[in-house]
Design a protein around this motif. Structure first.
Motif, PDB file in Angstrom:
ATOM      1  N   GLY A   1      -2.136  12.884  -3.758  1.00 46.34           N
ATOM      2  CA  GLY A   1      -2.335  13.998  -4.747  1.00 46.34           C
ATOM      3  C   GLY A   1      -3.168  13.566  -5.970  1.00 46.34           C
ATOM      4  N   GLY A   2      -3.897  12.566  -5.532  1.00 46.35           N
ATOM      5  CA  GLY A   2      -5.101  12.010  -6.555  1.00 46.35           C
ATOM      6  C   GLY A   2      -4.177  10.952  -7.491  1.00 46.35           C
ATOM      7  N   ARG A   3      -2.809  10.658  -7.037  1.00 43.27           N
ATOM      8  CA  ARG A   3      -2.339   9.540  -7.814  1.00 43.27           C
ATOM      9  C   ARG A   3      -2.002   8.348  -6.992  1.00 43.27           C
ATOM     10  N   THR A   4      -1.912   7.388  -7.586  1.00 41.73           N
ATOM     11  CA  THR A   4      -1.613   5.909  -6.806  1.00 41.73           C
ATOM     12  C   THR A   4      -0.378   5.545  -6.892  1.00 41.73           C
ATOM     13  N   VAL A   5       0.204   4.851  -5.892  1.00 35.89           N
ATOM     14  CA  VAL A   5       1.742   4.324  -5.994  1.00 35.89           C
ATOM     15  C   VAL A   5       1.541   3.163  -4.932  1.00 35.89           C
ATOM     16  N   ASP A   6       2.209   2.219  -5.512  1.00 34.80           N
ATOM     17  CA  ASP A   6       2.695   1.004  -5.024  1.00 34.80           C
ATOM     18  C   ASP A   6       4.102   1.078  -4.317  1.00 34.80           C
ATOM     19  N   TYR A   7       4.244   0.691  -3.052  1.00 29.17           N
ATOM     20  CA  TYR A   7       5.558   0.767  -2.431  1.00 29.17           C
ATOM     21  C   TYR A   7       6.010  -0.839  -1.916  1.00 29.17           C
ATOM     22  N   ALA A   8       6.886  -1.305  -2.812  1.00 23.83           N
ATOM     23  CA  ALA A   8       7.042  -2.800  -2.383  1.00 23.83           C
ATOM     24  C   ALA A   8       8.174  -2.675  -1.180  1.00 23.83           C
ATOM     25  N   ALA A   9       7.975  -3.802  -0.388  1.00 27.86           N
ATOM     26  CA  ALA A   9       8.760  -3.754   0.909  1.00 27.86           C
ATOM     27  C   ALA A   9       9.470  -5.386   0.488  1.00 27.86           C
ATOM     28  N   SER A  10      10.855  -5.201   0.448  1.00 30.17           N
ATOM     29  CA  SER A  10      11.354  -6.561   0.210  1.00 30.17           C
ATOM     30  C   SER A  10      11.914  -7.278   1.587  1.00 30.17           C
ATOM     31  N   ALA A  11      11.826  -6.819   2.541  1.00 31.12           N
ATOM     32  CA  ALA A  11      12.048  -7.229   3.929  1.00 31.12           C
ATOM     33  C   ALA A  11      10.694  -7.425   4.804  1.00 31.12           C
ATOM     34  N   GLU A  12       9.814  -6.202   5.090  1.00 27.25           N
ATOM     35  CA  GLU A  12       8.913  -6.407   6.106  1.00 27.25           C
ATOM     36  C   GLU A  12       8.201  -5.032   5.436  1.00 27.25           C
ATOM     37  N   VAL A  13       6.651  -5.074   5.814  1.00 31.57           N
ATOM     38  CA  VAL A  13       5.818  -4.107   6.048  1.00 31.57           C
ATOM     39  C   VAL A  13       5.580  -3.924   7.588  1.00 31.57           C
ATOM     40  N   VAL A  14       5.859  -2.796   7.920  1.00 31.25           N
ATOM     41  CA  VAL A  14       5.462  -2.595   9.527  1.00 31.25           C
ATOM     42  C   VAL A  14       4.490  -1.506   9.694  1.00 31.25           C
ATOM     43  N   LEU A  15       3.448  -1.812  10.220  1.00 30.87           N
ATOM     44  CA  LEU A  15       2.335  -1.071  10.483  1.00 30.87           C
ATOM     45  C   LEU A  15       2.378  -0.117  11.861  1.00 30.87           C
ATOM     46  N   ALA A  16       2.716   1.015  11.947  1.00 23.19           N
ATOM     47  CA  ALA A  16       2.855   2.031  13.186  1.00 23.19           C
ATOM     48  C   ALA A  16       1.661   3.081  13.269  1.00 23.19           C
ATOM     49  N   ALA A  17       0.597   2.673  12.742  1.00 30.60           N
ATOM     50  CA  ALA A  17      -0.629   3.831  12.667  1.00 30.60           C
ATOM     51  C   ALA A  17      -1.337   4.023  13.689  1.00 30.60           C
ATOM     52  N   GLY A  18      -1.145   3.276  14.714  1.00 30.54           N
ATOM     53  CA  GLY A  18      -2.074   3.613  15.850  1.00 30.54           C
ATOM     54  C   GLY A  18      -3.093   2.572  16.271  1.00 30.54           C
ATOM     55  N   ALA A  19      -3.934   2.613  17.453  1.00 29.78           N
ATOM     56  CA  ALA A  19      -4.624   1.837  18.063  1.00 29.78           C
ATOM     57  C   ALA A  19      -5.862   1.605  16.930  1.00 29.78           C
ATOM     58  N   ILE A  20      -6.126   2.690  16.210  1.00 28.02           N
ATOM     59  CA  ILE A  20      -7.413   2.797  15.390  1.00 28.02           C
ATOM     60  C   ILE A  20      -6.904   2.811  14.008  1.00 28.02           C
ATOM     61  N   ALA A  21      -6.203   3.047  13.331  1.00 25.69           N
ATOM     62  CA  ALA A  21      -5.646   2.932  12.048  1.00 25.69           C
ATOM     63  C   ALA A  21      -5.041   1.646  11.807  1.00 25.69           C
ATOM     64  N   SER A  22      -4.426   1.277  12.357  1.00 25.73           N
ATOM     65  CA  SER A  22      -3.605  -0.172  12.066  1.00 25.73           C
ATOM     66  C   SER A  22      -4.694  -1.107  12.182  1.00 25.73           C
ATOM     67  N   PRO A  23      -5.565  -1.279  13.209  1.00 25.99           N
ATOM     68  CA  PRO A  23      -6.564  -2.423  12.823  1.00 25.99           C
ATOM     69  C   PRO A  23      -7.418  -2.291  11.468  1.00 25.99           C
ATOM     70  N   GLN A  24      -7.658  -0.896  11.460  1.00 22.38           N
ATOM     71  CA  GLN A  24      -8.828  -0.290  10.152  1.00 22.38           C
ATOM     72  C   GLN A  24      -7.887  -0.829   8.864  1.00 22.38           C
ATOM     73  N   LEU A  25      -6.695  -0.555   9.008  1.00 26.88           N
ATOM     74  CA  LEU A  25      -5.863  -1.158   7.506  1.00 26.88           C
ATOM     75  C   LEU A  25      -5.779  -2.427   7.514  1.00 26.88           C
ATOM     76  N   LEU A  26      -5.693  -3.129   8.589  1.00 24.40           N
ATOM     77  CA  LEU A  26      -5.645  -4.833   8.301  1.00 24.40           C
ATOM     78  C   LEU A  26      -6.934  -5.040   7.816  1.00 24.40           C
ATOM     79  N   GLN A  27      -8.172  -4.645   8.324  1.00 24.65           N
ATOM     80  CA  GLN A  27      -9.390  -4.929   8.033  1.00 24.65           C
ATOM     81  C   GLN A  27      -9.767  -4.796   6.525  1.00 24.65           C
ATOM     82  N   VAL A  28      -9.376  -3.256   6.193  1.00 28.74           N
ATOM     83  CA  VAL A  28      -9.834  -3.079   4.611  1.00 28.74           C
ATOM     84  C   VAL A  28      -9.031  -3.949   3.912  1.00 28.74           C
ATOM     85  N   SER A  29      -7.780  -4.554   4.204  1.00 30.60           N
ATOM     86  CA  SER A  29      -7.164  -5.025   3.522  1.00 30.60           C
ATOM     87  C   SER A  29      -7.611  -6.608   3.516  1.00 30.60           C
TER      88      SER A  29
END
Length: 534
Positions: free
Chosen positions: A237-265
């Motif tokens: 909604g036009g706002r930015t939020v950081d979500y902190a993960a004390s244990a793990e970040v798990v990408l479950a966005a699929g074979a298109i969005a997960s590698p895309q997110l890794l690359q833009v990161s």
């Protein structure tokens, strides 16, 4: 402007088949705080529940992502993926297939311990509620309610009988054996309603106070500090939020969005990242490579006389009557999966294991029109789809911009290998042989797609590229394996970054001989075991 930081133990990106299972499993401990982030909205559309309404969902940009892809040089197509809670399990064709021992044991032989059939079959059985009841090869009483697409048009019985005449065994459960077989498909449908991953795994636990679901929230990058994933940055909604993960970040966005997110990161092939204007955090050349995808190749036939669904679903009046029947009884064509009959076949007698699959339906599609959902012909017809189950052609995915909202470049590279071309040609001819065999042959007037003039090997491959469909089964873009070149290890941990995993179809380095919905749910269940054990 960054508005706030919210803290959790696990941040799961993507509420598709894998994300729903992970949310279910990881939040079972009341002391564990789990966030499930989904870029799309809730799965409230009535079309989600109606099985045959899948094409409306697939073509609606509010419920499906539309990714441009290159099927072959100069040949463009669109790959759709679910853009709502449940992910693609909320918009797919609902055919349930698990792959078999050869697939999963092969994955283990590639250097991925713990992923063999003896590990995965008990997980499938635990997930399933199969209408035929429990057996050594299937489950009952699990959260994923299934059904069989029986009681359909008489054309289906004729095509099954033709398969039997060719020596294929009739099966009530196509997942139960590994021989040549034909029968009604098993589907993620119960009582005439779609059973998505959200229905099976997420909605039953939505009231857990330690589980938060953030919809309409697009993750823009993974936050990494000191070599460890510590959270994600997202926009809503036009706002930015950081979500902190004390244990793990798990990408479950699929074979298109997960590698895309890794690359833009900043995690991916260095040259690709630099060209896109992304600072290189970690040079990982295989992120986005190794893409494999099924290609479904159609044959359509004009029928002698009436029969099939075209007369019912190919007109507004017929659609209205079918809708009324569905509303009153939850039965009829609208209550069924995309195709009614399936078969697993050998492309030639010399092959010792089925290497192609068929899907058959008592309807025929009209020529596609841009921006329109699937439309049927007005004259009576039926169709079959032929797929090479274990293709070894590899494509790629690469970002072209640092903006995660810009679609990546997808190159499918279908039929790039001699193996894939040979299996396709031979299997397609076997599909034609099926429709030329009694009793179904007596119902057919002519082949209309691709047409009898398409006979030679090259002509069949060209027709597959020109007329075929993306199978919606992309894998491999974050492939698992034993060496440092592989993106994730056998525990699905991203090499080079602590506390970061990928849990979706992208980790599968090879395709299974079936469909992806069931394998991804089982994969996520297995991944939850690994996460909770670490």
């Amino acid at each position: 402007m960054r508005d706030r930081v919210e803290e959790f133990d696990y941040v799961v990106v993507g509420a598709g088949a894998a994300g729903c299972v992970l949310a279910h499993r990881l939040s079972a401990d009341p002391a564990t705080r789990v966030l499930l982030v989904e870029a799309g909205g809730w799965d409230r559309s009535p079309f989600v529940r109606i099985p045959k309404a899948f094409s409306r969902l697939m073509d609606d940009r509010r419920t499906a992502w539309h990714y441009p892809a290159e099927a072959a040089p100069g040949r463009r197509e669109v790959w759709q993926r679910g853009r709502l809670v449940g992910g693609s399990s909320s918009v797919n064709g609902m055919v349930y297939g698990r792959g078999d021992r050869l697939d999963w044991d092969g994955l283990e032989r590639l250097g991925n311990p713990g992923w063999g059939w003896d590990t995965m079959l008990p997980i499938f059985r635990r997930l399933e509620d199969h209408p035929l009841g429990a057996s050594p090869t299937r489950g009952a009483g699990g959260p994923l309610r299934l059904s069989s697409a029986t009681g359909t048009d008489a054309l289906c019985e004729d095509v099954i009988a033709a398969g039997q005449a060719l020596g294929w065994r009739r099966s009530d459960d196509l997942n139960a054996t590994e021989d040549e077989r034909i029968g009604y498909v098993t589907a993620t449908i119960r009582d005439g309603r779609r059973v998505s991953a959200a229905d099976a795994f997420l909605h039953p636990v939505r009231d857990r106070p330690n589980l938060t679901v953030a919809v309409g929230t697009a993750v823009r990058r993974i936050l990494v500090r000191g070599g460890r994933a510590v959270g994600v940055r997202a926009g809503s909604g036009g706002r930015t939020v950081d979500y902190a993960a004390s244990a793990e970040v798990v990408l479950a966005a699929g074979a298109i969005a997960s590698p895309q997110l890794l690359q833009v990161s900043g995690i991916g092939p260095a040259d690709t990242l630099r060209r896109a204007g992304v600072d290189v955090l970690l040079d990982r050349p295989r992120v986005g490579l190794g893409l494999r995808e099924h290609r479904s190749v159609p044959a359509q036939f004009r029928l002698i006389g009436d029969g099939g669904y075209n007369h019912m679903l190919g007109s507004l009046l017929g659609q209205g009557l079918a809708t009324l029947r569905y509303a009153l009884t939850r039965r009829g064509p609208l209550s069924l999966p995309v195709h009614d009959v399936g078969a697993h076949i050998r492309s030639t007698p010399q092959v010792d294991h089925p290497d192609a699959q068929l899907l058959i339906a008592p309807f025929s599609a009209a020529p596609p029109r841009p921006g329109r959902a699937l439309e049927l012909e007005t004259e009576a017809g039926m169709m079959g789809l032929c797929t090479v189950t274990r293709p070894d052609s590899e494509g790629s995915l690469a970002i072209s911009s640092a903006d995660p909202g810009t679609p990546p470049r997808i190159v499918a590279n279908y039929f790039a290998t001699e193996h894939d071309r040979r299996v396709l040609v031979d299997a397609f001819r076997r599909m034609r042989e099926l429709f030329a065999t009694a009793p179904i042959a007596g119902r057919i007037a002519a082949e209309t797609v691709p047409g009898p003039a398409v006979r030679g090997d090259r002509e069949i491959v060209e027709a597959a590229l020109a007329l075929g469909y993306c199978g919606y089964h992309a894998v491999g873009t974050c492939g698992m394996g034993p060496s440092d070149e592989h993106v994730v290890d056998a525990r699905l941990r991203v090499r080079g970054v602590d506390a970061l995993r990928v849990v979706d179809a992208s980790v599968l380095p090879v395709l299974v001989s079936g469909y992806l919905n069931a394998p991804v749910m089982a994969l996520a269940w297995r991944a939850a075991d690994l996460i909770l054990a670490d």
